[in-house]
Design an enzyme around this catalytic site. Structure first.
Site, PDB file in Angstrom:
ATOM      1  N   CYS A  56      45.543  55.323  83.965  1.00 28.75           N
ATOM      2  CA  CYS A  56      46.653  54.299  84.508  1.00 28.75           C
ATOM      3  C   CYS A  56      47.262  55.334  85.415  1.00 28.75           C
ATOM      4  O   CYS A  56      47.364  56.441  85.398  1.00 28.75           O
ATOM      5  CB  CYS A  56      47.806  53.954  83.656  1.00 28.75           C
ATOM      6  SG  CYS A  56      47.087  52.661  82.282  1.00 28.75           S
ATOM      7  N   GLU A  58      50.641  56.155  85.708  1.00 30.53           N
ATOM      8  CA  GLU A  58      51.368  56.905  85.023  1.00 30.53           C
ATOM      9  C   GLU A  58      50.960  58.228  84.515  1.00 30.53           C
ATOM     10  O   GLU A  58      51.631  59.605  84.529  1.00 30.53           O
ATOM     11  CB  GLU A  58      52.288  56.176  83.880  1.00 30.53           C
ATOM     12  CG  GLU A  58      53.062  55.093  84.257  1.00 30.53           C
ATOM     13  CD  GLU A  58      52.170  53.787  84.207  1.00 30.53           C
ATOM     14  OE1 GLU A  58      52.976  52.658  84.131  1.00 30.53           O
ATOM     15  OE2 GLU A  58      51.007  53.847  84.269  1.00 30.53           O
ATOM     16  N   ARG A  84      52.883  43.522  94.286  1.00 26.73           N
ATOM     17  CA  ARG A  84      53.168  42.702  92.738  1.00 26.73           C
ATOM     18  C   ARG A  84      54.514  43.331  92.037  1.00 26.73           C
ATOM     19  O   ARG A  84      54.943  42.789  91.075  1.00 26.73           O
ATOM     20  CB  ARG A  84      52.273  42.991  91.918  1.00 26.73           C
ATOM     21  CG  ARG A  84      50.687  42.207  92.117  1.00 26.73           C
ATOM     22  CD  ARG A  84      49.836  42.391  91.207  1.00 26.73           C
ATOM     23  NE  ARG A  84      49.123  43.969  91.381  1.00 26.73           N
ATOM     24  CZ  ARG A  84      48.663  44.559  90.562  1.00 26.73           C
ATOM     25  NH1 ARG A  84      48.616  44.297  89.100  1.00 26.73           N
ATOM     26  NH2 ARG A  84      48.097  45.879  90.682  1.00 26.73           N
ATOM     27  N   TYR A 127      56.119  56.908  66.892  1.00 27.59           N
ATOM     28  CA  TYR A 127      55.522  58.159  66.488  1.00 27.59           C
ATOM     29  C   TYR A 127      55.441  58.929  67.290  1.00 27.59           C
ATOM     30  O   TYR A 127      54.836  58.993  68.467  1.00 27.59           O
ATOM     31  CB  TYR A 127      54.136  57.941  65.584  1.00 27.59           C
ATOM     32  CG  TYR A 127      53.318  59.032  65.172  1.00 27.59           C
ATOM     33  CD1 TYR A 127      53.494  59.529  63.879  1.00 27.59           C
ATOM     34  CD2 TYR A 127      52.777  59.803  65.950  1.00 27.59           C
ATOM     35  CE1 TYR A 127      52.899  60.652  63.404  1.00 27.59           C
ATOM     36  CE2 TYR A 127      51.758  60.936  65.758  1.00 27.59           C
ATOM     37  CZ  TYR A 127      52.195  61.219  64.322  1.00 27.59           C
ATOM     38  OH  TYR A 127      51.157  62.402  63.964  1.00 27.59           O
TER      39      TYR A 127
END
Length: 142
Positions: A56, A58, A84, A127
């Site tokens: 992705c 990121e 978008r 976590y």
């Protein structure tokens, strides 16, 4: 769950939107991300979509930032191509972002309801990998 909101970095949103408009072409690159480094710099990246998965925007941004010497990120946003708008990080990205930058804030929301929240608010009861994987030296010093 109550999300703690922070001020929105509109310059960051525009940086990601600009990259999405000008660099995302075709199905290989459909998302852009921008992050503000602790020193104020803005780092941008695009995803690398592939039928096998692919990272992705990121996640590409984390490597891009490191390559530019920006190891501390304060805020991140992803924007989709074809206008978008802001797109929240997927589950995998939320976990990776939390592990790398536990104090990170993330811009999420629709056009008129954009807000900034802590990464921990997007992944409650999380976590954190670093909390559970000490190095051998750290284990011996306990």
């Amino acid at each position: 769950m109550t999300l703690q909101t922070h001020s929105v970095d509109h310059e960051l949103i525009e940086a990601a939107a600009h990259v999405a408009r000008t660099r995302c072409r075709g199905d290989n690159h459909t998302m852009a991300a921008a992050a503000r480094a602790r020193d104020g710099r803005i780092v941008t990246a695009v995803n690398a979509s592939h039928f096998t998965g692919g990272p992705c925007a990121e996640l590409v941004l984390i490597g891009t930032a490191a390559a530019q010497g920006a190891y501390e990120l304060d805020t991140i946003v992803a924007v989709g191509d074809r206008d978008r708008g802001v797109v929240p990080p997927c589950g995998r990205c939320r976990q990776v972002l939390l592990d790398y930058f536990p104090a990170l804030t993330v811009i999420v929301g629709d056009e008129d309801r954009v807000r900034t929240v802590r990464i921990t608010d997007l992944l409650p009861e999380s976590y954190v990998w670093a909390d559970h994987h000490r190095t051998p030296t750290q284990r011996n010093s306990v």
